[in-house]
Write an enzyme that holds these catalytic residues in place. Structure first.
Site, PDB file in Angstrom:
ATOM      1  N   ASP A 148       0.832  -1.197   0.000  1.00  0.00           N
ATOM      2  CA  ASP A 148       0.000   0.000   0.000  1.00  0.00           C
ATOM      3  C   ASP A 148       0.873   1.257   0.000  1.00  0.00           C
ATOM      4  O   ASP A 148       1.893   1.286  -0.674  1.00  0.00           O
ATOM      5  CB  ASP A 148      -0.940  -0.040   1.214  1.00  0.00           C
ATOM      6  CG  ASP A 148      -2.281   0.604   0.928  1.00  0.00           C
ATOM      7  OD1 ASP A 148      -2.328   1.846   0.873  1.00  0.00           O
ATOM      8  OD2 ASP A 148      -3.278  -0.114   0.748  1.00  0.00           O
ATOM      9  N   HIS A 222      -3.697   6.256   3.424  1.00  0.00           N
ATOM     10  CA  HIS A 222      -4.423   5.041   3.065  1.00  0.00           C
ATOM     11  C   HIS A 222      -3.795   3.793   3.695  1.00  0.00           C
ATOM     12  O   HIS A 222      -4.479   2.950   4.292  1.00  0.00           O
ATOM     13  CB  HIS A 222      -4.465   4.908   1.548  1.00  0.00           C
ATOM     14  CG  HIS A 222      -5.331   3.805   1.036  1.00  0.00           C
ATOM     15  ND1 HIS A 222      -4.882   2.521   0.877  1.00  0.00           N
ATOM     16  CD2 HIS A 222      -6.614   3.801   0.618  1.00  0.00           C
ATOM     17  CE1 HIS A 222      -5.849   1.765   0.394  1.00  0.00           C
ATOM     18  NE2 HIS A 222      -6.911   2.521   0.214  1.00  0.00           N
ATOM     19  N   SER A 550     -11.470  -1.000  -0.150  1.00  0.00           N
ATOM     20  CA  SER A 550     -10.158  -0.877   0.499  1.00  0.00           C
ATOM     21  C   SER A 550     -10.262  -1.094   1.998  1.00  0.00           C
ATOM     22  O   SER A 550      -9.339  -1.610   2.628  1.00  0.00           O
ATOM     23  CB  SER A 550      -9.577   0.521   0.268  1.00  0.00           C
ATOM     24  OG  SER A 550      -8.887   0.613  -0.937  1.00  0.00           O
TER      25      SER A 550
END
Length: 782
Positions: A148, A222, A550
């Protein structure tokens, strides 16, 4: 995720073709366009070469020496030693032609940019602390690798308090970089690497001005968010500016973390992702969590499918997000059967907010940016309609037009809503009311806007629009009711944005596999940037609330870590089967792992009707039940080879995927032992269809199971033989067959029928569910 910093559109892959034939043609046309486009015609481009390691000429002592005989080592970006063999490099068009013809080169893939799919959820899933269903000591031995945007290591969610020594099988390291070194790791974060070679080669100097860390440190948020969802340590009194306050913890709070940063400001390069997979495998991770999407190309043309197969073959469980292109059919990505594909559902927490029209009509929505004591609740303000916005709309607002007003707009398709809110704030608007359209028709998604914002449903939006258009001076005041922490509404509901099946590559493999919480999920956040990801957002919060597949994916990654800790000898097949066969298709409200008596089926936000297996897969995961499934659907490596053989792949294509010179069994009766059954209605209409499956007992005690077919009456006759299975020892496997035929009185074909075969243990607690779907290939591939 559904709303991301920098307004990167989630799962914005452009390859939307449906069949293998069309996908192949699309790939070839894309490659030709790539090579001939003005951007690339007079410059080098990045490619990934996949080679057969057994073809290395004997004079070369190492594969890298062989590769340097093909191209100059100065052109290399990455050299791959496992799970794939080959290299990525910058190549000129004439080099591409030469390398494709070299002996030992299996395939040459153009590099490409991937995008991310972008709390109460553990207790909603039945994971209280402490929980007698798993050992706290064993739980700390599972290692999850996150591919990620990196991690913010100082966050309290990544504290190693009360964790024991690092697992002995760990071989990874913490890589030094800008504002990150080995001291940022601990017994929680046990590995950290970053990969930017492919990214730098693709974007060159054009992206250097972007302010981000060339290290495992997360400047985006994120990666920090998804990592904490799966494996964050318990942090009391957490929340987002007074919302969702409580104990924040991951699904597997004592699991170890290793991060592989591959995503940068403009995306994630496939060549870097492949190198991250290689590193994660050699490091010794047990689970890989991937909130990125593969293309919808045949598996031998999709490098993400290839590297995930190689990792899976090494015993690594891979959880991947389904994508956020719903509610359209056949939009799910990460379609291979060796990947556990995760859709997004809601939890029972809510952030209610109310719009009080001066006409005395009230409209309820949701908000995490309107404070309960905000002045906007005290008097009426002008209400202004700015119409509809789509992906091509320009955000140019006049201060005279919107200044001092509450602005309402409706969205069509995907819109950079965070940027739109920022533009309204700059123009002087005091608040925003938004309807997300068909990607969120009920208005359940709340986002961290820089302006006080209420999300409302499509029907509510119509009422507000009618009020504005019918009044010369429309006015409203808005208020927040804060957080209703639990039992606020029936849940789960499948989010409209969650990508849907059927599987466009292999319709007989049901996708998504499962759904997990993915709407308004609280997770840790980077300290580098505000929760909206906008430079003008000067807020700083330890946590953020985000939505998307996600966010659903790491819930499954964490659950897999729990299962792996309790059953360290289980491979990814057993873990996946346990999650799927113990899932529920019923709404549930409480945290006790039970549905209320008479509770209704999980519904689909986009239609309001009961969710189908193309929405929910096998169901919503129940991690506690998955730790003790009773029976599992197991498979061996050869089963997957035979699956690929059934797709009519050539020997070379098999080798590209498996990394071996594989051979088909050719026994003529093969079927993949998948824990779900999907049958094309057209086949049934022309004659009876038989589907074979086998299950293995993982319970130490012997047991007898009785089968029951559940599903709507009429149209199709579904039967199971035998109706009883008696297991006498652990690891014993027994087979059963499902027979599907049309009803004798049937005069028309039903396009979609779904039910299940349920095996109940006699005098035992186990119940094993295998979903059955009968669908029209013609109807659902259109």
């Amino acid at each position: 995720m559904f709303s991301v910093p920098n307004q990167i559109l989630i799962h914005n892959l452009t390859i939307l073709t449906k069949t293998v034939h069309k996908n192949t043609m699309f790939y070839l046309l894309s490659l030709i366009f790539f090579l001939l486009s003005p951007k690339n015609s007079d410059a080098t481009n990045t490619f990934i070469a996949l080679v057969d390691p057994l073809s290395k000429p004997s004079p070369f002592l190492h594969h890298k020496f062989w590769y340097t005989s093909i191209i100059s080592s100065s052109s290399f970006i990455h050299v791959y030693d496992a799970p794939i063999h080959g290299f990525s490099a910058t190549l000129r068009p004439e080099q591409v032609k030469i390398i494709r013809k070299r002996p030992g080169v299996l395939s040459l893939f153009p590099d490409r940019v991937l995008q991310r799919h972008t709390t109460r959820s553990p207790s909603f899933l039945g994971l209280q602390t402490p929980n007698p269903s798993f050992s706290n000591t064993l739980e700390s031995d599972s290692i999850i690798g996150f591919i990620d945007t990196g991690i913010w290591p100082e966050h309290p969610s990544f504290s190693d308090h009360n964790l024991g020594p690092i697992p002995l099988h760990w071989k990874g390291r913490c890589e030094n970089g800008f504002k990150f070194n080995h001291t940022n790791c601990n017994r929680k974060i046990i590995g950290a690497s970053f990969f930017s070679g492919g990214y730098d080669a693709w974007f060159g100097e054009s992206d250097k001005a972007v302010n981000e860390f060339r290290s495992p440190r997360d400047s985006d948020g994120h990666g920090t968010h998804v990592t904490s969802i799966a494996a964050g340590a318990p942090v009391p009194r957490s929340g987002f500016f007074g919302f969702a306050v409580g104990l924040a913890r991951g699904i597997a709070p004592k699991a170890r973390i290793s991060v592989y940063k591959v995503c940068w400001a403009s995306g994630c390069l496939l060549s870097d992702v492949c190198k991250a997979f290689e590193t994660a495998i050699s490091d010794g991770v047990d689970i890989i969590s991937l909130s990125l999407g593969s293309s919808r190309l045949p598996f031998y043309l999709d490098l993400l499918s290839i590297v995930s197969f190689r990792a899976f073959s090494k015993g690594i469980f891979i959880a991947a997000s389904a994508g956020n292109e719903g509610p359209a059919l056949a939009t799910v990505t990460n379609e291979p059967p060796w990947v556990t594909t995760v859709g997004a559902g809601t939890i029972d927490r809510d952030f209610p907010a109310t719009i009080h029209l001066e006409s005395k009509v009230s409209v309820v929505g949701t908000s995490i940016t309107l404070m309960p004591n905000d002045k906007l609740r005290r008097r009426y303000y002008p209400l202004h309609l700015v119409g509809k916005f789509n992906s091509s709309s320009k955000f140019n607002f006049s201060g005279q037009l919107v200044g001092g007003k509450i602005v309402f707009y409706r969205q069509e398709g995907y819109v950079a809503r965070i940027s739109l809110g920022a533009a309204l704030r700059r123009a002087g608007a005091i608040a925003m009311i938004i309807s997300h359209g068909n990607i969120d028709p009920s208005g359940i998604v709340s986002e961290p806007h820089v302006i006080p914002t209420i999300s409302i449903g499509v029907l509510e939006a119509k009422g507000i629009e009618d009020y504005i258009l019918s009044n010369e001076n429309p006015r409203a005041k808005i208020s927040s009711q804060g957080t209703i922490p639990m039992h606020a509404k029936p849940a789960p509901i499948v989010a409209s944005f969650s990508s849907r099946g059927p599987n466009s590559l292999v319709p007989e493999i049901l996708k998504p596999d499962i759904v997990a919480p993915g709407v308004n999920i609280l997770g840790a956040w980077t300290d580098f940037i505000g929760p909206s990801g906008m430079t003008l957002d000067h807020r700083r919060s330890r946590y953020n609330v985000m939505s998307g597949t996600s966010m659903a994916c790491p819930h499954v990654s964490g659950a897999a870590a729990l299962i792996k800790s309790k059953h360290p000898d289980w491979g990814p097949n057993e873990i996946k089967s346990a999650l799927m066969t113990t899932s529920t298709v019923l709404k549930r409200y409480d945290s006790r792992n039970k549905s209320f008596p008479g509770s209704s089926p999980i519904s689909d936000e986009s239609t309001g009707n009961a969710a189908t297996p193309f929405d929910v897969g096998s169901g919503h995961m129940l991690p506690i039940k998955a730790m003790d499934p009773g029976l599992v659907f197991d498979m061996e490596h050869q089963d997957y080879v035979d699956f690929l053989c059934e797709l009519n792949y050539t020997k070379k294509q098999l080798q590209i995927i498996t990394g071996k010179r594989s051979h088909c069994s050719n026994d003529g009766t093969w079927q993949l032992n998948y824990p779900a059954i999907a049958v094309e209605a057209e086949e049934v209409w022309h004659g009876s269809v038989m589907v074979a499956r086998k299950m293995k007992t993982v319970n130490a005690e012997s047991g007898e199971y009785k089968a029951k077919i559940v599903g709507p009456k009429g149209y199709y006759k579904v039967d199971v033989k035998p109706k009883r299975l008696k297991f006498s020892s652990i690891s014993q496997s027994l087979s059963f067959r499902i027979f599907v035929e049309k009803e004798a009185s049937g005069k028309e074909m039903k396009n979609l029928w779904f039910g299940a075969v349920i095996w109940r243990e006699k005098r035992g607690k186990h119940k094993v569910k295998c979903p059955i779907v009968i669908f029209s290939a013609k109807e659902y591939s259109a």
